[in-house]
Write a protein that holds these residues in place. Structure first.
Motif, PDB file in Angstrom:
ATOM      1  N   VAL A   1      47.525  34.371  43.187  1.00 56.20           N
ATOM      2  CA  VAL A   1      47.610  35.372  42.175  1.00 56.20           C
ATOM      3  C   VAL A   1      46.775  36.652  42.470  1.00 56.20           C
TER       4      VAL A   1
ATOM      5  N   GLN B   1      38.400  33.916  35.824  1.00 56.65           N
ATOM      6  CA  GLN B   1      38.151  33.534  37.177  1.00 56.65           C
ATOM      7  C   GLN B   1      37.795  34.735  38.103  1.00 56.65           C
ATOM      8  N   SER B   2      38.500  35.521  38.047  1.00 57.83           N
ATOM      9  CA  SER B   2      38.543  36.955  39.130  1.00 57.83           C
ATOM     10  C   SER B   2      37.206  37.701  39.165  1.00 57.83           C
TER      11      SER B   2
ATOM     12  N   ALA C   1      42.761  33.141  34.860  1.00 54.99           N
ATOM     13  CA  ALA C   1      42.923  34.084  36.133  1.00 54.99           C
ATOM     14  C   ALA C   1      41.871  35.355  35.886  1.00 54.99           C
TER      15      ALA C   1
ATOM     16  N   VAL D   1      44.161  30.105  42.056  1.00 55.69           N
ATOM     17  CA  VAL D   1      43.923  29.375  40.850  1.00 55.69           C
ATOM     18  C   VAL D   1      44.612  27.876  40.818  1.00 55.69           C
TER      19      VAL D   1
ATOM     20  N   THR E   1      47.505  27.419  35.437  1.00 66.30           N
ATOM     21  CA  THR E   1      46.437  28.487  34.813  1.00 66.30           C
ATOM     22  C   THR E   1      47.111  29.600  34.148  1.00 66.30           C
TER      23      THR E   1
END
Length: 93
Positions: A3, A32-33, A29, A20, A24
Motif C-alpha cells: 500500500v 507504520q509508514s 498503515a 502491511v 491492516t
C-alpha cells in the motif's frame, strides 16, 4: 500486501510505499509508514483521510494497492472562494 501513504503540503509531497499485513486499517498503515514523525502537523483527530480521493474512516480495512491520502484542512470554503472569483471576474469584465 503493498500500500502507499500520501501527504502533500505546498512545499513538499510524499508517497511512501510499504508492506502491511492483511486486514491492516488505514490508521495502521499511516502509523507504520512513519509519516506522523516526519510531519508532526498531521493530527489524525483533525485531518481527514481518503483512499484514492474517496473519503474514508481511520478504521477502513485496506486492500492491496490502496493509497491512503492524508488531507490538509481547507483554508477557505471552496464555495465562497468560487463566489469571490466569479464576482471579481464580473466586475473586471
Amino acid at each position: 500486501m503493498k500500500v502507499e501513504v500520501a501527504y502533500a503540503r505546498p512545499d513538499v509531497q510524499v508517497i511512501l510505499a510499504l508492506e502491511v499485513a492483511e486486514a491492516t486499517t488505514a490508521e495502521g498503515a499511516i502509523r507504520q509508514s512513519g509519516i506522523l514523525e516526519r510531519f508532526p502537523e498531521i493530527d489524525l483527530a483533525q485531518n481527514r483521510i481518503g483512499i484514492f480521493s474517496k473519503a474514508c474512516k481511520l478504521d477502513q480495512i485496506l486492500r492491496s494497492g490502496d493509497r491512503v491520502e492524508i488531507y490538509r484542512p481547507l483554508i477557505a470554503d471552496p464555495k465562497e472562494a468560487r463566489r469571490n472569483r466569479a464576482a471579481k471576474s464580473a466586475t473586471s469584465a
